[in-house]
Design a protein around this motif. Structure first.
Motif, PDB file in Angstrom:
ATOM      1  N   THR A   1       0.757  -1.192  -0.046  1.00 56.06           N
ATOM      2  CA  THR A   1       0.017   0.039   0.144  1.00 56.06           C
ATOM      3  C   THR A   1       0.845   1.247   0.145  1.00 56.06           C
ATOM      4  OG1 THR A   1      -0.183  -0.101   2.388  1.00 56.06           O
ATOM      5  CG2 THR A   1      -1.943  -1.385   1.132  1.00 56.06           C
ATOM      6  N   HIS A   2       2.223   1.219   0.189  1.00 54.41           N
ATOM      7  CA  HIS A   2       3.048   2.181   0.211  1.00 54.41           C
ATOM      8  C   HIS A   2       4.479   1.795   0.006  1.00 54.41           C
ATOM      9  CE1 HIS A   2       3.166   2.072   5.126  1.00 54.41           C
ATOM     10  NE2 HIS A   2       3.261   0.773   4.420  1.00 54.41           N
ATOM     11  N   THR A   3       5.501   2.597  -0.225  1.00 59.41           N
ATOM     12  CA  THR A   3       6.688   2.321  -0.400  1.00 59.41           C
ATOM     13  C   THR A   3       7.631   2.030   0.987  1.00 59.41           C
ATOM     14  OG1 THR A   3       7.287   4.404  -0.885  1.00 59.41           O
ATOM     15  CG2 THR A   3       7.376   2.832  -2.950  1.00 59.41           C
ATOM     16  N   SER A   4       6.621   2.280   2.044  1.00 55.76           N
ATOM     17  CA  SER A   4       7.465   2.292   3.344  1.00 55.76           C
ATOM     18  C   SER A   4       8.082   0.755   3.605  1.00 55.76           C
ATOM     19  CB  SER A   4       6.559   2.652   4.291  1.00 55.76           C
ATOM     20  OG  SER A   4       6.028   4.040   4.175  1.00 55.76           O
ATOM     21  N   ASN A   5       7.503  -0.268   2.885  1.00 56.94           N
ATOM     22  CA  ASN A   5       8.183  -1.483   3.242  1.00 56.94           C
ATOM     23  C   ASN A   5       9.635  -1.461   2.881  1.00 56.94           C
ATOM     24  OD1 ASN A   5       7.630  -1.103   0.348  1.00 56.94           O
ATOM     25  ND2 ASN A   5       7.643  -3.200  -0.117  1.00 56.94           N
TER      26      ASN A   5
ATOM     27  N   PHE B   1      -0.504   0.432  -4.286  1.00 56.95           N
ATOM     28  CA  PHE B   1      -1.909  -0.073  -4.938  1.00 56.95           C
ATOM     29  C   PHE B   1      -2.812   0.051  -3.750  1.00 56.95           C
ATOM     30  CE2 PHE B   1       1.590  -2.573  -6.706  1.00 56.95           C
ATOM     31  CZ  PHE B   1       1.365  -2.438  -8.019  1.00 56.95           C
ATOM     32  N   ARG B   2      -3.659   0.822  -3.994  1.00 56.59           N
ATOM     33  CA  ARG B   2      -4.880   0.892  -2.807  1.00 56.59           C
ATOM     34  C   ARG B   2      -6.270   0.732  -3.567  1.00 56.59           C
ATOM     35  NH1 ARG B   2      -2.418   6.111   0.510  1.00 56.59           N
ATOM     36  NH2 ARG B   2      -0.297   5.063   0.668  1.00 56.59           N
ATOM     37  N   SER B   3      -7.397   0.166  -2.641  1.00 55.32           N
ATOM     38  CA  SER B   3      -8.667   0.278  -3.214  1.00 55.32           C
ATOM     39  C   SER B   3      -9.210   1.419  -3.181  1.00 55.32           C
ATOM     40  CB  SER B   3      -9.179  -0.964  -2.652  1.00 55.32           C
ATOM     41  OG  SER B   3     -10.430  -0.898  -2.759  1.00 55.32           O
TER      42      SER B   3
ATOM     43  N   HIS C   1      -6.571  10.834  -7.310  1.00 53.98           N
ATOM     44  CA  HIS C   1      -6.505   9.558  -6.768  1.00 53.98           C
ATOM     45  C   HIS C   1      -6.440   8.521  -7.698  1.00 53.98           C
ATOM     46  CE1 HIS C   1      -7.559  11.982  -3.053  1.00 53.98           C
ATOM     47  NE2 HIS C   1      -6.841  11.139  -2.454  1.00 53.98           N
ATOM     48  N   GLU C   2      -5.404   7.754  -7.728  1.00 53.79           N
ATOM     49  CA  GLU C   2      -5.286   6.457  -8.605  1.00 53.79           C
ATOM     50  C   GLU C   2      -5.365   5.229  -7.645  1.00 53.79           C
ATOM     51  OE1 GLU C   2      -5.289   4.742 -11.155  1.00 53.79           O
ATOM     52  OE2 GLU C   2      -5.078   6.114 -12.981  1.00 53.79           O
ATOM     53  N   ALA C   3      -5.667   4.215  -8.105  1.00 56.47           N
ATOM     54  CA  ALA C   3      -5.693   2.809  -7.490  1.00 56.47           C
ATOM     55  C   ALA C   3      -4.291   2.243  -7.494  1.00 56.47           C
ATOM     56  CB  ALA C   3      -6.653   2.121  -7.894  1.00 56.47           C
TER      57      ALA C   3
ATOM     58  N   VAL D   1      -1.461  21.012  -2.527  1.00 60.36           N
ATOM     59  CA  VAL D   1      -1.645  19.646  -3.031  1.00 60.36           C
ATOM     60  C   VAL D   1      -0.609  18.988  -2.014  1.00 60.36           C
ATOM     61  CG1 VAL D   1      -1.001  17.798  -4.866  1.00 60.36           C
ATOM     62  CG2 VAL D   1      -1.873  20.064  -5.469  1.00 60.36           C
ATOM     63  N   GLU D   2      -1.402  17.799  -1.537  1.00 54.24           N
ATOM     64  CA  GLU D   2      -0.474  17.070  -0.577  1.00 54.24           C
ATOM     65  C   GLU D   2       0.344  16.094  -1.320  1.00 54.24           C
ATOM     66  OE1 GLU D   2      -3.167  14.288   1.929  1.00 54.24           O
ATOM     67  OE2 GLU D   2      -1.440  12.778   1.366  1.00 54.24           O
ATOM     68  N   ALA D   3       1.691  16.565  -0.972  1.00 55.48           N
ATOM     69  CA  ALA D   3       3.106  16.232  -1.580  1.00 55.48           C
ATOM     70  C   ALA D   3       3.450  14.572  -0.783  1.00 55.48           C
ATOM     71  CB  ALA D   3       3.966  16.949  -1.714  1.00 55.48           C
TER      72      ALA D   3
HETATM   73  C1  FA5 Z   1       2.215   7.250   3.231  1.00 57.10           C
HETATM   74  O1  FA5 Z   1       2.084   6.513   2.228  1.00 57.10           O
HETATM   75  C2  FA5 Z   1       3.043   6.964   3.990  1.00 57.10           C
HETATM   76  N1  FA5 Z   1       3.791   5.559   3.896  1.00 57.10           N
HETATM   77  C3  FA5 Z   1       4.284   8.146   3.642  1.00 57.10           C
HETATM   78  C4  FA5 Z   1       5.326   8.257   4.495  1.00 57.10           C
HETATM   79  C5  FA5 Z   1       6.654   7.808   4.618  1.00 57.10           C
HETATM   80  C6  FA5 Z   1       5.048   8.910   5.924  1.00 57.10           C
HETATM   81  C7  FA5 Z   1       7.545   7.760   5.572  1.00 57.10           C
HETATM   82  C8  FA5 Z   1       6.102   8.978   7.027  1.00 57.10           C
HETATM   83  C9  FA5 Z   1       7.380   8.449   6.690  1.00 57.10           C
HETATM   84  P1  FA5 Z   1       0.091   8.832   2.179  1.00 57.10           P
HETATM   85  O2  FA5 Z   1      -0.839   7.771   2.202  1.00 57.10           O
HETATM   86  O3  FA5 Z   1      -0.132  10.182   2.576  1.00 57.10           O
HETATM   87  O4  FA5 Z   1       1.497   8.508   3.222  1.00 57.10           O
HETATM   88  O5  FA5 Z   1       0.772   8.937   0.699  1.00 57.10           O
HETATM   89  C10 FA5 Z   1       2.014   9.684   0.651  1.00 57.10           C
HETATM   90  C11 FA5 Z   1       1.755  10.510  -0.710  1.00 57.10           C
HETATM   91  O6  FA5 Z   1       1.366   9.705  -1.883  1.00 57.10           O
HETATM   92  C12 FA5 Z   1       0.651  11.481  -0.538  1.00 57.10           C
HETATM   93  O7  FA5 Z   1       1.275  12.700  -0.092  1.00 57.10           O
HETATM   94  C13 FA5 Z   1       0.228  11.702  -1.937  1.00 57.10           C
HETATM   95  O8  FA5 Z   1       1.206  12.690  -2.773  1.00 57.10           O
HETATM   96  C14 FA5 Z   1       0.494  10.314  -2.656  1.00 57.10           C
HETATM   97  N2  FA5 Z   1      -0.896   9.535  -2.749  1.00 57.10           N
HETATM   98  C15 FA5 Z   1      -1.515   9.115  -1.733  1.00 57.10           C
HETATM   99  N3  FA5 Z   1      -2.583   8.398  -2.450  1.00 57.10           N
HETATM  100  C16 FA5 Z   1      -2.497   8.561  -3.558  1.00 57.10           C
HETATM  101  C17 FA5 Z   1      -3.464   8.130  -4.574  1.00 57.10           C
HETATM  102  N4  FA5 Z   1      -4.569   7.579  -4.573  1.00 57.10           N
HETATM  103  N5  FA5 Z   1      -3.162   8.482  -6.108  1.00 57.10           N
HETATM  104  C18 FA5 Z   1      -1.944   9.381  -6.284  1.00 57.10           C
HETATM  105  N6  FA5 Z   1      -1.059  10.047  -5.395  1.00 57.10           N
HETATM  106  C19 FA5 Z   1      -1.463   9.205  -3.936  1.00 57.10           C
END
Ligand code: FA5
Length: 340
Positions: free
Chosen positions: A167-171, A193-195, A202-204, A278-280
């Motif tokens: 669900t994130h690159t934090s792995n 990947f997220r549902s 927002h993309e999946a 925009v949330e970066a």
């Molecule tokens: C995370 O995924 C955390 N793992 C980030 C993190 C890493 C925090 C290390 C602290 C330390 P978040 O769900 O907010 O956080 O996603 C990070 C960024 O991914 C968002 O700020 C946004 O820019 C992008 N993002 C999130 N969801 C989507 C989406 N559905 N489509 C496109 N970009 C997205």
């Protein structure tokens, strides 16, 4: 009627026109139905031979319509292939010949730009698996089973309920700590990947770039300075950012960093949801439990981590007003960016 049909069908050049032509002859109010309506005035013998002929005509028309539709469809595909064909050898030589040369997709350009910046700052670049286990995606990141934070990222689980699409690159934080002894700094770019409910931002399946720096006496102000420098390197100019408190169980304290929406200049649009920002990325100081999961003593070492949304960065960099264009695979979209 059949003569009209045969000359008429030769003139049909597109599939929508063919659908209309078919309705004209074979539809509920079509010419064949009109003829059949007259059958009730015929004698029983005449009716049966008329019925057989009408059936034959119907089959003939259906067959011809099918054949012509296949021909038109093939012609349409061939004409698109002629227009949109690309030579992936990506060379200017092709332009001299009047052929289309391929270019980098805007997302790949941004990814490569980011990797160059991090390499120049001495970061290692790591990779992590798309199919991840629960431990690396959640548990080692201080998100135990039943923790409400697991719901923050709607997850695609595999049937065994132990594996998932990350669900994130934090792995990569966990996988990186398994390979490195501190001090270290690395980044891990890749797909996540997220549902999600899809919209302009927002993309999946989208891209993030994870970063982690661990050393001695690292502070929040180091992190802020670093992230500001990074963003101005990417955009090649100063851009307005703001930092908000944010909750991620793997950092403490945690923040979210926004940049001013470069699509509308901060006045409000569908990408920034009218708010101008925009949330970066998410970021923060690595939680001691995460360091422990990586066999690192938190009394001796500390550091920061961040997860940057690369698709949104690409949108800001190239003024793309909907994230769904990025993954559309539409050549007419990607061809616009060849010059970069
Ligand atoms: C995370 O995924 C955390 N793992 C980030 C993190 C890493 C925090 C290390 C602290 C330390 P978040 O769900 O907010 O956080 O996603 C990070 C960024 O991914 C968002 O700020 C946004 O820019 C992008 N993002 C999130 N969801 C989507 C989406 N559905 N489509 C496109 N970009 C997205």
């Amino acid at each position: 009627m059949l003569e009209d049909f045969k000359t008429g069908i030769e003139k049909v050049q597109s599939l929508p026109d063919m659908a209309q032509f078919k309705a004209e002859y074979l539809g509920k109010k079509g010419r064949l139905k009109g003829l059949m309506a007259g059958m009730r005035d015929l004698s029983p013998e005449e009716r049966s031979s008329f019925g057989a002929k009408a059936n034959e005509a119907k089959q003939f028309m259906e067959k011809l319509i099918q054949e012509q539709s296949t021909r038109i469809e093939l012609e349409e595909i061939n004409s698109r292939l002629d227009k949109e064909w690309q030579d992936i050898s990506w060379t200017d030589r092709l332009k001299d010949k009047g052929q289309q040369a391929a270019g980098l997709h805007p997302l790949s350009s941004v990814m490569r730009g980011l990797e160059d910046i991090f390499l120049s700052m001495g970061f290692d670049i790591l990779d992590g698996p798309h199919i991840e286990d629960e431990y690396h995606n959640f548990e080692a990141l201080n998100i135990p089973a039943n923790h409400p934070a697991r719901d923050m990222q709607d997850t695609f689980w595999f049937q065994d309920k132990k594996h998932l699409l990350r669900t994130h690159t934090s792995n990569i934080q966990i996988r990186g700590m398994e390979q490195h002894k501190p001090p270290f700094k690395f980044v891990g770019p890749g797909k996540v990947f997220r549902s999600e409910a899809l919209d302009a931002s927002h993309e999946a399946a989208f891209h993030q770039l994870e970063g982690m720096m661990v050393g001695k006496d690292i502070s929040v102000s180091h992190m802020i300075h670093f992230l500001r420098t990074l963003l101005s390197e990417i955009f090649q100019k100063e851009i307005k950012v703001r930092l908000r408190p944010g909750f991620f169980p793997f950092v403490e304290p945690g923040f979210e960093l926004d940049y001013e929406c470069l699509l509308c200049g901060g006045t409000g649009c569908s990408v920034c949801k009218q708010v101008g920002w925009v949330e970066a990325l998410g970021c923060g100081m690595v939680h001691p439990n995460v360091l422990k999961a990586g066999n690192i003593d938190p009394r001796e070492w500390n550091g920061f981590a961040f997860g940057l949304g690369v698709d949104r960065l690409t949108m800001m960099r190239y003024h793309i007003d909907d994230v769904r264009h990025i993954h559309s695979g539409d050549l007419l979209f990607s061809q616009q960016f060849k010059a970069y």
